[in-house]
Design a protein around this motif. Structure first.
Motif, mmCIF file in Angstrom:
data_model
loop_
_atom_site.group_PDB
_atom_site.id
_atom_site.type_symbol
_atom_site.label_atom_id
_atom_site.label_comp_id
_atom_site.label_asym_id
_atom_site.label_seq_id
_atom_site.Cartn_x
_atom_site.Cartn_y
_atom_site.Cartn_z
ATOM 1 N N ASP A 22 34.519 4.028 42.454
ATOM 2 C CA ASP A 22 35.704 3.492 41.804
ATOM 3 C C ASP A 22 36.656 4.603 41.378
ATOM 4 O O ASP A 22 37.882 4.409 41.304
ATOM 5 C CB ASP A 22 35.321 2.643 40.585
ATOM 6 N N ALA A 23 36.087 5.763 41.077
ATOM 7 C CA ALA A 23 36.906 6.902 40.650
ATOM 8 C C ALA A 23 37.445 7.693 41.833
ATOM 9 O O ALA A 23 38.168 8.678 41.646
ATOM 10 C CB ALA A 23 36.087 7.823 39.751
ATOM 11 N N VAL A 26 25.597 15.608 30.387
ATOM 12 C CA VAL A 26 24.256 15.668 31.001
ATOM 13 C C VAL A 26 24.272 14.991 32.353
ATOM 14 O O VAL A 26 23.737 15.508 33.355
ATOM 15 C CB VAL A 26 23.223 15.015 30.074
ATOM 16 N N THR A 27 24.878 13.788 32.407
ATOM 17 C CA THR A 27 24.935 13.028 33.678
ATOM 18 C C THR A 27 25.730 13.787 34.731
ATOM 19 O O THR A 27 25.331 13.820 35.896
ATOM 20 C CB THR A 27 25.560 11.639 33.450
ATOM 21 N N ALA A 28 26.833 14.414 34.297
ATOM 22 C CA ALA A 28 27.654 15.187 35.232
ATOM 23 C C ALA A 28 26.840 16.332 35.826
ATOM 24 O O ALA A 28 26.921 16.591 37.034
ATOM 25 C CB ALA A 28 28.887 15.719 34.528
ATOM 26 N N GLY A 29 26.038 16.980 34.990
ATOM 27 C CA GLY A 29 25.206 18.068 35.493
ATOM 28 C C GLY A 29 24.167 17.565 36.490
ATOM 29 O O GLY A 29 23.898 18.223 37.501
ATOM 30 N N LYS A 30 23.607 16.379 36.207
ATOM 31 C CA LYS A 30 22.597 15.831 37.124
ATOM 32 C C LYS A 30 23.225 15.484 38.479
ATOM 33 O O LYS A 30 22.613 15.678 39.539
ATOM 34 C CB LYS A 30 21.975 14.571 36.515
ATOM 35 N N ILE A 31 24.454 14.944 38.436
ATOM 36 C CA ILE A 31 25.130 14.579 39.690
ATOM 37 C C ILE A 31 25.381 15.817 40.518
ATOM 38 O O ILE A 31 25.119 15.837 41.754
ATOM 39 C CB ILE A 31 26.469 13.861 39.397
ATOM 40 N N ILE A 32 25.865 16.882 39.884
ATOM 41 C CA ILE A 32 26.167 18.124 40.624
ATOM 42 C C ILE A 32 24.892 18.689 41.241
ATOM 43 O O ILE A 32 24.863 19.122 42.395
ATOM 44 C CB ILE A 32 26.846 19.141 39.689
ATOM 45 N N THR A 33 23.800 18.660 40.453
ATOM 46 C CA THR A 33 22.517 19.167 40.963
ATOM 47 C C THR A 33 22.022 18.326 42.133
ATOM 48 O O THR A 33 21.536 18.860 43.144
ATOM 49 C CB THR A 33 21.482 19.164 39.847
ATOM 50 N N ALA A 34 22.195 17.013 42.004
ATOM 51 C CA ALA A 34 21.680 16.099 43.047
ATOM 52 C C ALA A 34 22.416 16.289 44.372
ATOM 53 O O ALA A 34 21.806 16.346 45.435
ATOM 54 C CB ALA A 34 21.808 14.647 42.570
ATOM 55 N N VAL A 35 23.753 16.366 44.308
ATOM 56 C CA VAL A 35 24.512 16.469 45.558
ATOM 57 C C VAL A 35 24.370 17.825 46.198
ATOM 58 O O VAL A 35 24.555 17.993 47.410
ATOM 59 C CB VAL A 35 26.009 16.136 45.348
ATOM 60 N N GLN A 36 24.049 18.863 45.415
ATOM 61 C CA GLN A 36 23.847 20.181 45.988
ATOM 62 C C GLN A 36 22.589 20.215 46.828
ATOM 63 O O GLN A 36 22.471 20.999 47.746
ATOM 64 C CB GLN A 36 23.796 21.245 44.887
ATOM 65 N N GLN A 44 30.728 17.188 46.060
ATOM 66 C CA GLN A 44 30.383 18.613 46.054
ATOM 67 C C GLN A 44 31.561 19.473 45.603
ATOM 68 O O GLN A 44 31.373 20.565 45.065
ATOM 69 C CB GLN A 44 29.935 19.032 47.456
ATOM 70 N N GLN A 45 32.785 18.948 45.805
ATOM 71 C CA GLN A 45 33.971 19.709 45.419
ATOM 72 C C GLN A 45 34.418 19.421 43.985
ATOM 73 O O GLN A 45 35.313 20.091 43.460
ATOM 74 C CB GLN A 45 35.128 19.380 46.387
ATOM 75 N N ALA A 46 33.782 18.426 43.351
ATOM 76 C CA ALA A 46 34.162 18.046 41.991
ATOM 77 C C ALA A 46 33.536 18.983 40.967
ATOM 78 O O ALA A 46 32.421 19.480 41.153
ATOM 79 C CB ALA A 46 33.745 16.609 41.723
ATOM 80 N N THR A 47 34.260 19.200 39.859
ATOM 81 C CA THR A 47 33.739 20.016 38.763
ATOM 82 C C THR A 47 33.136 19.104 37.695
ATOM 83 O O THR A 47 33.383 17.891 37.683
ATOM 84 C CB THR A 47 34.853 20.861 38.143
ATOM 85 N N ALA A 48 32.363 19.711 36.779
ATOM 86 C CA ALA A 48 31.731 18.949 35.709
ATOM 87 C C ALA A 48 32.782 18.291 34.810
ATOM 88 O O ALA A 48 32.625 17.142 34.386
ATOM 89 C CB ALA A 48 30.819 19.860 34.882
ATOM 90 N N ASP A 49 33.872 19.001 34.544
ATOM 91 C CA ASP A 49 34.937 18.445 33.702
ATOM 92 C C ASP A 49 35.574 17.234 34.361
ATOM 93 O O ASP A 49 35.897 16.241 33.692
ATOM 94 C CB ASP A 49 36.004 19.513 33.436
#
Length: 419
Positions: free
Chosen positions: A383-384, A409-419, A393-398
């Protein structure tokens, strides 16, 4: 009438450049009208004789001598005629001199008005005849007046109009300044002839080059096409009919002297000179310069549609400031140009090869398949606007935290997962 009147009329003929016969015929018509009002004569029985050498104008009422008078305005009986001229006879004519002193002020004023009006009309006719065949010429005049953006220009025997729409942007003129312009049209309406000038049309640009470049004037070099955005930038395509003469070089001149003379006249308008070609691909490639073209694909020769591929770093140069370079190239060549950078073309080819809908649905579903991203979270991300793993992968935590319901916390998990 005395010599001074004849001399005054002759001066009008010289100054207004009106044909002599027109003025004299008008004077005769005016005097006949005045005589009709004063003496009750008809149009057909008044004779006006003008002698320019002696400086005299004589008038007389003339009648035909007849046995029985049917038309009193033009005929007279023999008895009456004998009283005027003892030698009168049937079939002859008798005259009676008309004195100008008896005309009165009003009659003389009427004659003057008729003469002035006819001279004005003749002068207008002369102006139209003088300039109607000079359309497509360059003329030099002086600024007479600036009226609501339009410029009134004094040219030779009349005033011409340089409308606001035919001017070069940012040009400003003051009264008395010399101006050079192109005769765009000569209109003849009820208000009189009007010469319309232009400084913004392509023809003005081409004629300036013709004046500055002898090879163009002699027909060795030909301007095949031109395109302008007046005051900003122009393109002309030139062709040499002599293989020993370089068309572009001839127009540029030694150290750019020829083209610079045109540039100065056009208020520093930038001018691109390109070689003309019968080959559309080659012509469009030259027209898009200074950008380097990588590839040209003709899509529809009848509709004149083509795709032009440029390297990624050349796209902005090919388009130009506010699309100017591309617009001028389209106008110069007559082809509809679809500009595309090489990376976009490659993506398009991959999409066409493997099917855009299948690949997009596969990528869209791939987020939910990533370990650590639930179906609900995947929906929020979609949706976003994050529909693919690559976009995540190109998105930042902010940027991820800016999505409602996603914390640090969720943002960090998403970044870790997609990496």
């Amino acid at each position: 009438m005395n010599y001074e009147v004849i001399e005054a009329l002759a001066q009008i003929i010289r100054e207004k450049n009106v044909e002599r016969e027109v003025v004299w015929d008008t004077v005769k018509t005016g005097l006949i009208t005045a005589a009709k009002k004063r003496f009750g004569t008809g149009d057909d029985n008044v004779d006006v004789r003008i002698d320019e050498q002696l400086g005299t104008i004589e008038m007389a009422a003339v009648w035909e001598v007849v046995d029985e008078v049917e038309d009193p305005e033009t005929q007279i009986s023999l008895v009456t005629a004998k009283g005027m001229d003892p030698e009168a006879e049937i079939g002859g004519r008798v005259e009676q001199a008309l004195s100008f002193e008896e005309f009165g002020r009003n009659a003389i004023q009427s004659v003057k008005q008729v003469v002035v009006q006819r001279v004005r009309e003749a002068e207008r006719e002369n102006v139209y005849e003088m300039y109607k065949d000079r359309v497509n010429e360059i003329i030099i005049g002086s600024v007479q007046q600036v009226d609501r953006g339009n410029i009134i220009v004094k040219i030779e025997r009349t005033e011409a109009l340089l409308p606001w729409r035919e001017q070069i942007r940012r040009e400003r003129y003051r009264q008395g300044e010399t101006i050079r312009a192109y005769i765009l049209d000569v209109q003849n309406d009820i208000k009189g002839p009007q010469v319309i000038l232009s400084r913004s049309c392509e023809a003005f640009l081409e004629l300036l080059f013709r004046m500055e470049v002898p090879e163009i004037h002699e027909g060795i070099v030909e301007i095949k096409a031109s395109a302008r955005e007046p005051g900003d930038r122009s393109k002309i395509a030139v062709l040499s009919h002599d293989e020993r003469v370089d068309a572009v070089g001839a127009c540029v001149g030694m150290k750019g002297t020829r083209v610079q003379a045109v540039v100065r006249e056009l208020n520093n308008e930038r001018i691109d000179i390109v070689p003309w070609s019968n080959d559309p691909s080659s012509f469009v490639t030259q027209a898009l310069r200074p950008a380097e073209v990588a590839q040209v694909q003709i899509l529809d020769i009848e509709k004149k549609d083509m795709r032009v591929v440029v390297e990624d770093d050349q796209l902005s140069l090919a388009i130009g400031k506010a699309g100017q370079n591309a617009r001028l190239a389209v106008k110069l060549t007559g082809w509809n140009i679809d500009l595309i950078k090489r990376s976009d073309l490659e993506k398009q080819l991959i999409s066409e090869t493997f099917g855009a809908d299948d690949s997009e649905s596969e990528e869209a579903g791939s987020i939910a398949e990533v370990d650590g991203i639930s179906e609900k979270l995947a929906q929020k991300l979609e949706d976003a606007g994050y529909t693919t793993v690559e976009s995540l992968q190109q998105a930042t935590a902010d940027e991820l935290q800016a999505i409602s319901g996603i914390g640090g916390v969720t943002a960090g998990k998403i970044i870790t997962a997609v990496q």
